[in-house]
Design a protein around this motif. Structure first.
Motif, PDB file in Angstrom:
ATOM      1  N   ASN A   1     -16.634  25.089  43.167  1.00 11.47           N
ATOM      2  CA  ASN A   1     -15.495  24.685  43.988  1.00 11.47           C
ATOM      3  C   ASN A   1     -14.685  23.628  43.251  1.00 11.47           C
ATOM      4  N   TYR A   2     -13.370  23.831  43.184  1.00 15.26           N
ATOM      5  CA  TYR A   2     -12.474  22.889  42.533  1.00 15.26           C
ATOM      6  C   TYR A   2     -11.467  22.371  43.553  1.00 15.26           C
ATOM      7  N   GLN A   3     -11.121  21.106  43.422  1.00 18.89           N
ATOM      8  CA  GLN A   3     -10.068  20.526  44.239  1.00 18.89           C
ATOM      9  C   GLN A   3      -8.752  20.710  43.480  1.00 18.89           C
TER      10      GLN A   3
ATOM     11  N   HIS B   1      -3.736  24.417  37.153  1.00 16.76           N
ATOM     12  CA  HIS B   1      -3.487  25.781  36.711  1.00 16.76           C
ATOM     13  C   HIS B   1      -4.182  26.824  37.592  1.00 16.76           C
ATOM     14  N   LEU B   2      -5.114  26.389  38.440  1.00 15.60           N
ATOM     15  CA  LEU B   2      -5.794  27.306  39.354  1.00 15.60           C
ATOM     16  C   LEU B   2      -5.008  27.522  40.627  1.00 15.60           C
ATOM     17  N   ASN B   3      -3.794  26.995  40.629  1.00 15.42           N
ATOM     18  CA  ASN B   3      -2.920  27.082  41.788  1.00 15.42           C
ATOM     19  C   ASN B   3      -2.757  28.523  42.242  1.00 15.42           C
TER      20      ASN B   3
ATOM     21  N   ALA C   1      -5.992  12.711  40.304  1.00 13.71           N
ATOM     22  CA  ALA C   1      -7.250  12.776  39.559  1.00 13.71           C
ATOM     23  C   ALA C   1      -7.647  14.219  39.244  1.00 13.71           C
ATOM     24  N   ASN C   2      -7.257  15.158  40.081  1.00 13.09           N
ATOM     25  CA  ASN C   2      -7.619  16.561  39.880  1.00 13.09           C
ATOM     26  C   ASN C   2      -6.484  17.381  39.282  1.00 13.09           C
ATOM     27  N   ARG C   3      -5.569  16.710  38.609  1.00  6.79           N
ATOM     28  CA  ARG C   3      -4.432  17.394  38.006  1.00  6.79           C
ATOM     29  C   ARG C   3      -4.864  18.434  36.970  1.00  6.79           C
TER      30      ARG C   3
ATOM     31  N   THR D   1      -4.827  17.962  47.887  1.00  5.17           N
ATOM     32  CA  THR D   1      -5.751  18.870  47.215  1.00  5.17           C
ATOM     33  C   THR D   1      -6.304  19.867  48.221  1.00  5.17           C
ATOM     34  N   ARG D   2      -6.511  21.065  47.729  1.00  8.83           N
ATOM     35  CA  ARG D   2      -7.144  22.120  48.511  1.00  8.83           C
ATOM     36  C   ARG D   2      -8.327  22.630  47.709  1.00  8.83           C
ATOM     37  N   SER D   3      -9.392  22.962  48.392  1.00  7.72           N
ATOM     38  CA  SER D   3     -10.587  23.459  47.733  1.00  7.72           C
ATOM     39  C   SER D   3     -10.386  24.930  47.365  1.00  7.72           C
TER      40      SER D   3
END
Length: 158
Positions: free
Chosen positions: A86-88, A155-157, A149-151, A77-79
């Motif tokens: 902030n999303y992981q 979409h914010l990729n 868990a942060n799947r 995960t990246r912030s």
């Protein structure tokens, strides 16, 4: 210098003397402290032999490669900041970063062990990684679980 590493900027590391493997040489370089490369080589080679003997395997290189493959992360995960929050965000790990994270987690787990010789610590960590147990493997599992868990934020990729 560009922010992103390109192929032209990545260093080519020559393979090690005994197994002719770049990954073994990178492990030796990570184990090395204060420029004492011969000492690091001796520790890694002895640990690989000991691990292969304890696991009753013939090829020490195959044991090490299997152990490091068991630690290699597929996702991380990246912030990412979106609209003040902030999303992981889960991302696939590139092969060069996979190798780097694998070796860093492995060395970190080795250095956490106390009360024994360095070659013994490396040997035990190789055995633990081969058997999919130990600190380095747990670290990989934690990173994978966090990505899973942060799947929802995939979409914010970038």
């Amino acid at each position: 210098m560009p922010r992103k590493i390109t192929k032209d900027l990545s260093r080519q590391i020559p393979p090690d003397r005994i197994y002719d493997s770049v990954l073994v040489q990178r492990l030796i370089n990570k184990v090395m402290r204060n420029g004492k490369k011969q000492q690091a080589e001796r520790l890694v080679y002895k640990a690989m032999e000991m691990a292969a003997k304890r696991l009753k395997e013939k090829d020490p290189l195959e044991v090490l490669l299997t152990a490091l493959d068991n630690i290699k992360p597929e996702m991380e995960t990246r912030s990412k900041r979106v609209g003040g929050a902030n999303y992981q965000v889960p991302l696939e790990v590139k092969p060069q970063r996979q190798a780097h994270l694998t070796l860093m987690w492995f060395i970190q787990a080795v250095r956490q062990r106390k009360g024994m010789a360095s070659d013994e610590k490396i040997c035990l960590e190789i055995i633990d990684a081969f058997n999919q147990t130990g600190v380095a493997f747990k670290h990989k599992e934690d990173v994978q679980k966090m990505a899973e868990a942060n799947r929802a934020w995939a979409h914010l990729n970038r």
